[in-house]
Write a protein that holds these residues in place. Structure first.
Motif, PDB file in Angstrom:
ATOM      1  N   LEU A 329      38.103  16.126 -10.486  1.00 49.06           N
ATOM      2  CA  LEU A 329      38.423  16.330  -9.073  1.00 49.06           C
ATOM      3  C   LEU A 329      37.149  16.523  -8.257  1.00 49.06           C
ATOM      4  O   LEU A 329      36.988  15.944  -7.169  1.00 49.06           O
ATOM      5  N   LYS A 330      36.235  17.310  -8.776  1.00 47.91           N
ATOM      6  CA  LYS A 330      34.964  17.558  -8.085  1.00 47.91           C
ATOM      7  C   LYS A 330      34.178  16.268  -7.915  1.00 47.91           C
ATOM      8  O   LYS A 330      33.640  15.987  -6.826  1.00 47.91           O
ATOM      9  N   GLU A 331      34.121  15.454  -8.972  1.00 48.81           N
ATOM     10  CA  GLU A 331      33.368  14.197  -8.912  1.00 48.81           C
ATOM     11  C   GLU A 331      34.019  13.216  -7.940  1.00 48.81           C
ATOM     12  O   GLU A 331      33.327  12.530  -7.181  1.00 48.81           O
ATOM     13  N   TRP A 332      35.344  13.130  -7.975  1.00 42.44           N
ATOM     14  CA  TRP A 332      36.028  12.201  -7.076  1.00 42.44           C
ATOM     15  C   TRP A 332      35.801  12.575  -5.613  1.00 42.44           C
ATOM     16  O   TRP A 332      35.560  11.711  -4.772  1.00 42.44           O
ATOM     17  N   LEU A 333      35.899  13.851  -5.299  1.00 44.19           N
ATOM     18  CA  LEU A 333      35.718  14.279  -3.916  1.00 44.19           C
ATOM     19  C   LEU A 333      34.284  14.045  -3.427  1.00 44.19           C
ATOM     20  O   LEU A 333      34.052  13.944  -2.217  1.00 44.19           O
ATOM     21  N   ALA A 334      33.351  13.949  -4.359  1.00 45.68           N
ATOM     22  CA  ALA A 334      31.963  13.675  -3.988  1.00 45.68           C
ATOM     23  C   ALA A 334      31.671  12.179  -3.931  1.00 45.68           C
ATOM     24  O   ALA A 334      30.563  11.773  -3.564  1.00 45.68           O
ATOM     25  N   GLY A 335      32.654  11.350  -4.292  1.00 44.16           N
ATOM     26  CA  GLY A 335      32.451   9.906  -4.362  1.00 44.16           C
ATOM     27  C   GLY A 335      33.159   9.155  -3.260  1.00 44.16           C
ATOM     28  O   GLY A 335      33.573   9.718  -2.240  1.00 44.16           O
ATOM     29  N   ASP A 336      33.305   7.842  -3.478  1.00 45.27           N
ATOM     30  CA  ASP A 336      33.948   6.964  -2.492  1.00 45.27           C
ATOM     31  C   ASP A 336      35.461   6.939  -2.715  1.00 45.27           C
ATOM     32  O   ASP A 336      35.929   6.637  -3.814  1.00 45.27           O
ATOM     33  N   LEU A 337      36.216   7.220  -1.667  1.00 45.68           N
ATOM     34  CA  LEU A 337      37.667   7.244  -1.724  1.00 45.68           C
ATOM     35  C   LEU A 337      38.233   6.643  -0.447  1.00 45.68           C
ATOM     36  O   LEU A 337      37.568   6.634   0.594  1.00 45.68           O
ATOM     37  N   THR A 338      39.457   6.156  -0.531  1.00 47.72           N
ATOM     38  CA  THR A 338      40.134   5.763   0.700  1.00 47.72           C
ATOM     39  C   THR A 338      40.521   7.032   1.454  1.00 47.72           C
ATOM     40  O   THR A 338      40.535   8.142   0.884  1.00 47.72           O
ATOM     41  N   ALA A 339      40.867   6.897   2.710  1.00 50.41           N
ATOM     42  CA  ALA A 339      41.250   8.058   3.511  1.00 50.41           C
ATOM     43  C   ALA A 339      42.465   8.765   2.910  1.00 50.41           C
ATOM     44  O   ALA A 339      42.531  10.001   2.865  1.00 50.41           O
ATOM     45  N   GLU A 340      43.437   7.958   2.415  1.00 47.90           N
ATOM     46  CA  GLU A 340      44.648   8.547   1.834  1.00 47.90           C
ATOM     47  C   GLU A 340      44.334   9.269   0.528  1.00 47.90           C
ATOM     48  O   GLU A 340      44.831  10.374   0.277  1.00 47.90           O
TER      49      GLU A 340
END
Length: 660
Positions: A329-340
């Motif tokens: 979760l920490k890594e994903w939030l620090a990476g590239d994600l769609t707005a949703e």
């Protein structure tokens, strides 16, 4: 229900091994004699024929003779292996099996008697207590209750001791069979199978779905294609994770980029291999001096490069899954994600923080976290309470149009349920504990999917694997389900395909179950494998839409087993009904109980959100507005919620459905 239902594996009759050894020895003698005779006759050819240029023909059988003699020697060694096994090892194993079978009967009788005695003692005590808490009768019944509890604890200890002996027996039997197999491996030539394409294939590949015998004279076993594919998947995934544990981080990143669905797929690894993989990796890894994080070894490496591949394994400790999934979760939030995606994952992070602040002592574990590559949405499962140590685990899930954007109200329901269950257990003087799990790993779709079974089927596979993981990490735990709307359709598919996996089930506002699932549920209820509780609010006019004639799950679960209703009015194979129309709930919070509100519509929680229904005329969605807050099925103020809490507590106190 008996505490131990495990069937002991069969032990091959030593006479079968001895007979096989005798036949192999006879074959070896015949092979020796035939080869010698053929070679001698071939070697005499020059005495009869003199062919120019073929002077060495008489030696043509020498290589074949040598190979045959080696094979005959291997047969003789195999005969010795079989003879030794038939003389010592397998007779001893058969004796142990017979003793264990007798102990299972005795221990089950002891446990059943203790269980029955405890139930009677509990009933007598509470009956006396409700009449006069301070009376001599109440004190006497309390003493009897304590004695019955001690007897049950002793019986339960005997059960656990016997289970350990059974596991040791199975392990020793497998070792003995492996030893025989190693002694026979040199004579396995000649059983090569070629596919239509000409390449060699394994014998097991040629017998998928066939009835086979594990050994001559042994029992027939069904080995299905699904089982073999699951085993192969488990092996493949374990090999990939083992490679990742030491591979270059860039290589791991590249591989995961090419296989984005892999973290979600690891959840399907069979729980026993998953647990073994975890144990193997843990033995090679060390934590820092404070024990706060992995410092060295494969787990430290995986935590840094691919935490999701560990966090999504079912069958490993909950705290391990939580640690690795929070890192994901920490890594994903620090990476590239769609707005949703970012909104849903940030919502998950915020909810975890909020729950921690609200109750620092409440254990919360992120039991899964992966990206659904088909829908492009994150999926997760959260555990509230001690999942690995609880006596009861209740898994809660949702219906259509629900994903992590709806986490807050669903997490609130799970937390409330956890709090009320444990408070009620404590009020009744029980030391048992309950954990609640929120299952949001499946894509339930929208109104256009409500009549189809594909999404429930897919969710059922994940739900089953989650429950198997709980069994692995917490043997003997009571597994219960609370399900809303299309979640009931999904769970019914899972229960139908996995008899005995879960113990007690509650359906709220069901969107219907398939005909096959209904028949399976009826049989399981009749056999005592499961108890099913069903409620449907009079104000809920949404749920029936899922059960229309064209639906693939048209059966109202309230009608299951209706044709088998006995003349006395007692039902056989029928679910237990409980109300959601508002009314008094006895024994909730106090022995007298309290009133529960009626469920006002189809919502799961209290809500002012708009709900949707398919317009059969124009085939588009109609929005139905709610001006005031409406009480949902799982609203803590509702009758259905309060009654479910009472029923859950009753199930754990009476051991209803508790498996060995």
């Amino acid at each position: 229900m008996s505490a131990i239902t495990t069937e002991l594996p069969n032990v091959v009759d030593p006479a079968v091994l001895e007979d096989l050894g005798t036949r192999i020895a006879a074959g070896a003698d015949a092979l020796h004699a035939t080869t010698l005779q053929a070679n001698e006759r071939w070697a005499r050819l020059p005495e009869v024929f003199a062919v120019t240029g073929a002077e060495g023909a008489f030696m043509m059988l020498v290589p074949a003779k040598t190979s045959t003699e080696l094979f005959a020697d291997a047969m003789e060694q195999a005969q010795k292996t079989l003879s030794d096994a038939a003389t010592d090892t397998f007779p001893a194993l058969r004796t142990r099996r017979k003793e264990l079978a007798s102990r299972i009967i005795a221990v089950n009788e002891q446990w059943d008697a203790a269980q029955s005695g405890l139930e009677c003692a509990n009933t007598a005590y509470w009956s006396a207590y409700e009449s006069d808490p301070a009376s001599d009768t109440t004190r006497q019944m309390g003493t009897a209750q304590t004695d019955a509890t001690d007897a049950w604890n002793a019986a339960d200890a005997a059960v656990e001791e016997l289970k350990a002996d059974i596991r040791k027996f199975v392990h020793d039997l497998e070792d003995a069979e492996d030893e025989v197999a190693r002694g026979l491996k040199k004579i396995s030539g000649g059983d090569t199978v070629a596919g239509a394409w000409g390449d060699e294939i394994l014998a097991s590949q040629a017998s998928w779905g066939e009835s086979i015998r594990d050994y001559p004279g042994g029992p027939l076993t069904e080995v299905g294609l699904a089982d073999r594919l699951r085993d192969r998947l488990s092996t493949k995934v374990a090999n990939v994770i083992s490679w990742m544990a030491t591979a270059d981080p860039d290589d791991v990143e590249d591989w995961l980029d090419a296989h984005p669905d892999f973290p979600g797929a690891v959840g399907f690894v069979a729980v026993a291999p998953a647990a073994k993989l975890w144990d193997d990796l843990k033995k090679k890894s060390t934590r820092d001096a404070a024990g706060e994080q992995w410092e060295d070894g494969p787990l430290a490496h995986l935590f840094d490069v691919a935490p999701a591949v560990i966090g999504n394994l079912n069958g490993i400790p909950a705290d391990a899954r939580d640690e690795f999934n929070r890192q994901t979760l920490k890594e994903w939030l620090a990476g590239d994600l769609t707005a949703e995606q970012r909104a849903q994952l940030q919502g998950l992070s915020d909810n975890l923080d909020k729950q921690k602040k609200a109750d620092p002592d409440l254990p919360i574990a992120v039991l899964s976290l992966f990206m659904d590559t088909t829908e492009g949405e994150p999926r997760a499962t959260l555990g509230f309470g001690d999942v690995d140590g609880a006596d009861q685990i209740t898994t809660v899930t949702h219906g259509i149009e629900t994903d992590l954007s709806s986490l807050d109200p669903w997490a609130a329901s799970a937390v409330s349920m956890h709090s009320d269950l444990n408070a009620e257990l404590a009020r009744k003087g029980s030391s048992a504990s309950s954990a609640v799990v929120l299952f949001m790993e499946w894509e339930s779709g929208g109104t256009g999917d409500v009549w189809n079974i594909e999404r429930p089927d897919a969710g059922a596979e994940r739900l089953a694997q989650l429950q198997r993981g709980f069994e692995m990490g917490n043997p003997g735990v009571q597994l219960d389900l609370d399900l809303h709307s299309l979640g009931t359709s999904m769970a019914a598919q899972m229960i139908a395909d996995n008899a005995g996996l879960v113990d007690n089930v509650w359906f709220y506002g069901s969107a219907g179950v398939s005909q096959d699932a209904a028949e399976a549920l009826e049989g399981q209820i009749r056999d005592g494998d499961i108890s099913l509780h069903v409620t449907h609010a009079d104000d809920d006019w949404i749920a029936p839409v899922g059960r229309v004639e064209i639906s693939e799950h048209p059966v109202d679960p309230r009608t299951i087993g209706e044709a088998t209703e006995a003349a006395t009015g007692d039902a056989t194979g029928r679910p237990q009904m409980f109300s959601s129309n508002g009314g008094w709930v006895e024994d909730f919070h106090t022995p007298e109980g309290e009133h529960g509100e009626r469920t006002e519509g189809h919502n799961s929680q209290r809500s002012t959100e708009r709900i949707y229904l398919l317009d059969f005329t124009r085939l588009n969605r109609l929005e139905v507005g709610l001006d005031d807050e409406a009480v949902g099925y799982l609203d803590p103020a509702s009758q259905s919620y309060k009654q479910a809490i009472v029923d859950h507590v009753g199930a754990i106190l009476t051991g209803q459905g508790k498996r060995g």
